[in-house]
Every structure is written in C-alpha cells, then in structure tokens.
Design an enzyme around this catalytic site. Sequence first.
Site, mmCIF file in Angstrom:
data_model
loop_
_atom_site.group_PDB
_atom_site.id
_atom_site.type_symbol
_atom_site.label_atom_id
_atom_site.label_comp_id
_atom_site.label_asym_id
_atom_site.label_seq_id
_atom_site.Cartn_x
_atom_site.Cartn_y
_atom_site.Cartn_z
ATOM 1 N N ASP A 37 -59.399 -112.038 -38.166
ATOM 2 C CA ASP A 37 -60.191 -111.449 -37.092
ATOM 3 C C ASP A 37 -59.373 -110.460 -36.257
ATOM 4 O OD1 ASP A 37 -62.305 -113.071 -37.851
ATOM 5 O OD2 ASP A 37 -61.721 -114.682 -36.472
ATOM 6 N N LYS A 38 -60.085 -109.601 -35.570
ATOM 7 C CA LYS A 38 -59.458 -108.588 -34.712
ATOM 8 C C LYS A 38 -58.457 -109.208 -33.745
ATOM 9 C CE LYS A 38 -60.551 -105.506 -30.851
ATOM 10 N NZ LYS A 38 -61.616 -104.981 -29.961
#
Length: 361
Positions: free
Chosen positions: A172-173
């Site tokens: 994820d970011k």
Amino acid sequence: MMTDEQEELELKLGDEVSAELLEDDDEQPSQLYEHYRMEADRGQTPVRVDKFMFEKLQHSSRNRIQKACDAGMVHVNDRPVKSNYKVRPGDVVTLMMDRPHYDTTIEPEDIPLDVVYEDDQLMVVNKPAGLVVHPGVGNFHSTLVNAVAWHLRGLPTYDPNDPSVGLVHRIDKDTSGLLVIAKTPEAKTELGAQFFNHDTHRSYVALVWGHFTEDNGRIEGNIGRDPRDRQRMTVFPPGSDMGKSAVTHYRVLERYGYTTLVECRLETGRTHQIRAHMRHIGHPLFGDERYGGTEVLRGERTASYRQYINNCFKLCNRQALHAKTLGFMHPTTHQQMDFTSELPADMAALIDKWRHYVACP
C-alpha cells in the site's frame, strides 16, 4: 502470471478506472466522457453486451462490466443499457466514465529510489511510505513504477509499459518496505509463480492497538471488499463464497500496555490483508485511518493521554506497517535470496516513544 497483490490491476477497462468507480451507487454523474468505443460489424449475431465487451477488452472482468452497466456507464447508440441488452449489427457500444480519459503511458521520472539489490534479472527496492506503487486514479505520476522506469531508462529490453516485466507484487501507499521488480519476462513469470504458490517468505512489522495475552497466533478469514465501504476490505468466514481465502500468522515482539508490536507473516497476499485481519480480531493498526486505527482505542481517559496519542499520530502519520523481510528463489540461479530492511525513521521514533511511555508512565 498475476500475483494475489495485483488483483486490483486486472480491471483493464482503462488503467484509470478503479473498482470503486464501477461499484458506485445508482446516482448518475452530471457529465460522462467516452473512454472506449466498439462497433459491431455487419455479421454480428445478437449477443449480450457484457459478453460482447468482455471479448473485446483484454484483461477485463465480466462481473466488472456488468457493474458498469448497472451504473449506467455502458451505452449503446448513445443510450445507457443494462448488461442483458443484445448487441446487433451496426450497434456502437461505448464505455462512459465520469472523468476525462487520461493518458496512462508510464513515463520515466527522476524520483529517488532505494535499491537494495540489483542484477540483470531483477531488482529489490525499499519503498518509503507515501509513495504510490503504480499509477491509478488520482495518482497518474510520481509513482514507484515511474521511478523504476527512470532507473532502468538505459536498459533497451525494459519497457515500463510492457506488463510482462515490472512489479511482481504490491504494498500500500502508506506502507513502507521491500518490493521485487522483474527486469525480464522470464523473471516475472518465475517470480509470479512463486508468489502465486506461496513459496516466498514475507514478514511485516506492525504496531497495533491493544494487548495480546498470547505470544503468537493465526488469523484465517476470507478477505473481500466491504459492501458498506468500497475503499476498505473486510473479513468473511473461512469457506465463505465471499472474498478470497487469507491466512496471517503473527508473533508478539514487544508489549507496551495499550499497544503491541507484532511481526506478521503472510501465507497469502490479499489486498490490505494485515490491516483487515488485525481489525477483524480487534487490534487495528496504530494510525490506520481507514480501519479505525486513528481513534483512541485503548488507554486512559485523561487529556494528557489523549495529547500523548495525538503526538504519536503526528510522529508517524500513517498506518504503522513495514514490509521488513522478503525471501524468494532467484529465477535463473535458483539460489535462495533473503532481504531485510530497517524500520523507517517515523516508525522507529513511534516505537521508541511507546517504549519510553512504558518505562516512565
């Protein structure tokens, strides 16, 4: 071969089309933009529009197309149709979206890249929190893929727009840590098979809310998109026809009273797996806004404690999750490759703050 973490990329109605967009409510946007146009030839036999589009659009999902129809985004001869509409000779089928069509070509961008290992087949990078892995809705530039394209711009055989090379898995970011990128189609096929067959070794370090009485445990439950919040994943019972099977093993590293530092090892690699599994057992990741981790879930009801927690959130302004280790077999030498990355500064400072809190209550 597509890995579990790449499941969200399989929707190729356009790289800019997200699963959430096709699963919105029934409210129609005020303006629609044409993204794809397909015309049925003179010999076309009557066929459902969802099947017609599925056969025309590579890497699409018929279920996603049906949802696009339900959302009024599939038009035939300039009028919205449902998925059971029969396409006939001369019909013009268009996919309409509520945003203009963006050019999704991946261009090299000079973005700092922490390369942990590199050879002629692959590279391992340590991604910082805040860096999006792949271009998508709202993030068409300044991603890890753009940075890799710049780093490999002098390699004639590497095309960042060729899906047969590049990212093998995703994180994820706002998760930091290790990722492997394939430079050749052969490397991606081999590495993809290892991820698919769960032959890789990956562990994460996470700070979660709550106290564990046990030292280790196993979480099993299908993971799928939450019907009440399409940007969040949720856990369904094992064996359910909802979601996909997922297993996470955890081990307690340190206890801080109201929070716990754990190591998580993945058997599977579903989207948001650790975040969803930990929330499911009542231990959301500290600072994870989407999964309830930015609430004061444990501890005192004093103003000073609330201020302490707010200071912790400012210190590490994201979910406290780091992909610490990554292990796989090299695709050509077949040697075992194992990598470890140190905790980034924000998570290290957060953990030190909790250690100090326990030592000096």
